[in-house]
Write a protein that holds these residues in place. Structure first.
Motif, short mmCIF file in Angstrom:
data_model
loop_
_atom_site.label_atom_id
_atom_site.label_comp_id
_atom_site.label_asym_id
_atom_site.label_seq_id
_atom_site.Cartn_x
_atom_site.Cartn_y
_atom_site.Cartn_z
N LEU A 341 11.71 68.70 -45.38
CA LEU A 341 10.51 67.89 -46.02
C LEU A 341 9.96 68.88 -46.37
N ASN A 342 9.10 70.23 -45.48
CA ASN A 342 8.75 70.78 -46.00
C ASN A 342 9.19 71.83 -47.12
N ARG A 343 10.36 71.63 -47.19
CA ARG A 343 11.41 72.28 -48.41
C ARG A 343 11.43 70.95 -49.50
N LEU A 344 11.58 70.05 -49.62
CA LEU A 344 11.02 68.89 -50.34
C LEU A 344 9.82 69.09 -51.06
N PHE A 345 8.70 69.37 -50.57
CA PHE A 345 7.21 69.21 -51.20
C PHE A 345 6.78 70.15 -51.58
N SER A 346 7.38 71.49 -50.84
CA SER A 346 7.10 73.10 -51.46
C SER A 346 8.05 73.12 -52.01
N ASN A 347 8.80 72.81 -52.93
CA ASN A 347 9.27 72.82 -53.97
C ASN A 347 9.12 71.98 -55.37
N ILE A 348 8.62 70.90 -54.87
CA ILE A 348 8.01 69.78 -56.01
C ILE A 348 6.87 70.50 -56.47
N LEU A 349 5.63 71.03 -55.36
CA LEU A 349 4.34 72.05 -55.78
C LEU A 349 4.04 73.60 -56.74
N THR A 350 5.95 74.00 -55.92
CA THR A 350 5.80 75.50 -56.50
C THR A 350 6.12 75.25 -58.32
N LYS A 371 4.96 49.90 -47.46
CA LYS A 371 5.74 49.58 -46.32
C LYS A 371 6.38 51.32 -47.11
N LYS A 372 6.34 52.12 -47.85
CA LYS A 372 6.74 53.20 -47.91
C LYS A 372 5.17 54.49 -48.10
N VAL A 373 5.59 54.92 -47.23
CA VAL A 373 4.97 56.44 -48.10
C VAL A 373 5.00 57.12 -48.85
N VAL A 374 4.23 57.08 -50.21
CA VAL A 374 3.87 57.91 -51.01
C VAL A 374 3.59 59.09 -51.64
N VAL A 375 4.57 60.11 -51.40
CA VAL A 375 3.50 61.59 -51.94
C VAL A 375 3.70 61.74 -53.87
N SER A 376 2.96 62.25 -54.36
CA SER A 376 2.74 61.82 -55.83
C SER A 376 1.69 63.93 -56.36
N VAL A 377 3.04 64.52 -56.54
CA VAL A 377 2.57 65.89 -57.61
C VAL A 377 2.40 65.86 -58.76
N ILE A 426 13.51 59.40 -55.68
CA ILE A 426 12.41 60.80 -56.88
C ILE A 426 12.33 60.21 -58.09
N THR A 427 11.63 60.33 -58.65
CA THR A 427 11.18 59.27 -59.76
C THR A 427 10.01 60.36 -60.53
N VAL A 428 9.92 60.83 -61.88
CA VAL A 428 9.71 61.10 -62.83
C VAL A 428 9.20 60.71 -64.20
N SER A 429 8.00 61.33 -64.71
CA SER A 429 7.15 61.19 -65.79
C SER A 429 6.56 61.96 -66.60
N SER A 430 6.92 62.29 -67.42
CA SER A 430 6.50 62.98 -68.36
C SER A 430 6.41 63.41 -69.51
N THR A 431 5.33 64.24 -70.44
CA THR A 431 4.89 64.02 -71.34
C THR A 431 4.50 65.41 -72.01
N PHE A 438 5.45 64.07 -60.54
CA PHE A 438 6.87 63.00 -59.61
C PHE A 438 6.30 62.97 -58.22
N LYS A 439 6.74 61.08 -57.47
CA LYS A 439 6.15 60.67 -56.88
C LYS A 439 8.21 60.97 -55.89
N ILE A 440 7.83 60.86 -54.80
CA ILE A 440 8.32 60.56 -53.70
C ILE A 440 8.09 59.29 -52.71
N SER A 441 9.11 58.35 -53.10
CA SER A 441 8.78 57.19 -51.68
C SER A 441 9.51 57.78 -50.31
N LEU A 442 9.02 57.46 -49.11
CA LEU A 442 9.83 57.06 -47.96
C LEU A 442 9.30 56.52 -47.13
#
Length: 449
Positions: A341-350, A371-377, A426-431, A438-442
């Motif tokens: 999980l640390n690698r996951l969030f670190s990669n997205i932030l990097t 009931k989902k933990v959502v991390v958004s970057v 994991i989903t992504v939206s971009s322009t 990036f949104k990650i739901s666990l």
């Protein structure tokens, strides 16, 4: 350049393997499938035919046993009153009137006394038959299309308390109807089997193609993966090979300051290869591991993990002149591997900081939703063209704009693998030129109190 050529050849996959072709593989699968199904149908049809034939023959034998048993008392009647008494005394004659049956009465010497019915066998009673009948057994005989059974008839003399042979009775029945039925069954089984094999052959062509689709897809992925890996290895290997050859061809330059740069190039290339091989090893291992559904996995406080990462990336933000905002909800917990999980969030932030220009903004959020933990970057970086969004999680894939930055194209593939192993999404939206989110739901884990 020898080392580069060697490693590139190791990762290369030929377009056509020795002894392998798509047509040959399909043909072998089709032939094997047809052989198996033909064997199954053949064994099933044979078993059905044998069972049905034995059942019919058993019915005939039972009828003959019943008939000859019912005719046993009539032997004395025929011997003493003659055949003309049959019409008056034998009411059981209707038993064989519609089955092409017959009865024959013989004296103790095997001489024919009388007969009734039709379809009489031509096989005479002989010494072998007499010897067998003396042991109290019945004898079944088959002559062309006539089945018969022979029994011996005995009487007991009360005064001498002995058994005396009175004669023999033979009951017969035509098996023509049975043989006709079995021939029709055999023909039906052959026609049914041929029709089944024809239909199976047609369906097996479709099934073979469907069965080969995942294999061919995996093979194509393997070819693409090997090609991409060899391409990515080419860069650092070229650096190492080039710098090494210069140093080896001019060993006297090792003591000069210029040699330091070449050694740094070698070190940089080696580090790049090390990271690439680590990522490839991680992906190869996780490809064969089932999702992390083991309840014994550690409890991970996502808010604390993100706070620690945020401290590191605040320094990165200051160096790149990027505004870094965090909105982290406390006390959110998941079950999983804290290192992954640390690698996951670190990669997205990097990635967010890598593709965001100075003066931009990166926002890290943590919340609970259904009931989902959502991390958004979210960032205000270069963005991703919508036509490329379906490919960003593929291994080694990088857009033309992203290739200007350092990277191997494995970061997002690793992120997706980790998310899938944790039963998340994991989903992504971009322009383009606006930014990416990036949104990650666990699955959320509730602590027991």
């Amino acid at each position: 350049m020898t080392l580069l050529k060697y490693l590139t050849a190791c990762f290369a996959i030929p377009n056509k393997l020795p002894g392998f072709s798509l047509f040959d593989l399909r043909r072998r699968l089709l032939v094997a499938y047809l052989l198996v199904m033909s064997t199954v149908l053949g064994i099933s049809g044979t078993a059905l035919y044998v069972f049905f034939a034995r059942s019919l023959n058993h019915q005939v034998n039972n009828r003959l046993q019943t008939l000859v048993g019912a005719a046993t008392p009539s032997l004395n009647t025929i011997k003493f009153k003659g055949r003309t008494s049959l019409d008056r005394d034998l009411s059981w004659r209707d038993l064989f009137s519609h089955r092409q049956q017959s009865l024959e009465w013989f004296d103790a010497n095997g001489q024919l006394i009388a007969r009734e019915g039709s379809n009489f066998p031509q096989v005479p009673l002989n010494e072998k038959v007499f010897l067998t009948l003396q042991n109290g057994e019945s004898i079944f005989q088959q002559e062309k299309q006539i089945r018969s059974v022979v029994i011996a008839v005995y009487t007991t003399q009360d005064q001498k308390n002995t058994i005396q042979l009175k004669g023999y009775i033979r009951a017969s029945e035509s098996t023509q109807e049975i043989e006709t039925t079995l021939k029709q069954l055999q023909l039906g089984l052959w026609l049914g089997g041929a029709t089944a094999i024809f239909l199976i052959g047609i369906s097996s062509v479709y099934l073979t193609r469907q069965a080969l689709k995942p294999t061919l897809k995996s093979f194509q992925h393997l070819k693409q993966f090997a090609a991409d890996a060899s391409h990515e290895l080419g860069g650092p290997l070229t650096k190492i090979s080039f710098a090494s050859e210069i140093l080896l061809s001019n060993p006297e330059q090792l003591s000069k300051p210029s040699a330091q740069k070449k050694i740094e190039i070698i070190k940089s290339g080696a580090e790049q290869m090390k990271h690439l091989l680590e990522d490839l090893l991680f992906l190869s291992r996780t490809d064969t591991v089932s999702p992390l559904i083991n309840p014994e996995k550690t409890t991970v406080f996502v808010d604390e993990l993100l706070q620690q990462l945020a401290e590191h990336f605040r320094e990165v933000a200051r160096n790149q002149d990027i505004d870094f905002e965090t909105n982290i909800q406390p006390d959110l917990v998941v079950k999983g591997d804290i290192c992954q999980l640390n690698r996951l969030f670190s990669n997205i932030l990097t990635n967010a900081f890598k593709y965001t220009y100075a003066g931009g903004r990166v926002i890290l959020s943590l919340s609970l939703s259904q009931k989902k933990v959502v991390v958004s970057v979210e960032d205000t970086g270069i963005g991703i063209d919508s036509q490329y969004l379906p490919y960003i999680f593929q291994r080694f894939w990088r857009s033309k704009r992203a290739r200007k930055q350092k990277g191997l194209g494995l970061g997002l593939a690793i992120c997706q693998t980790i998310v899938q192993q944790h039963q998340g999404k994991i989903t992504v939206s971009s322009t383009v030129n606006v930014g990416t989110c990036f949104k990650i739901s666990l699955p959320s884990h509730r602590l027991h109190t």
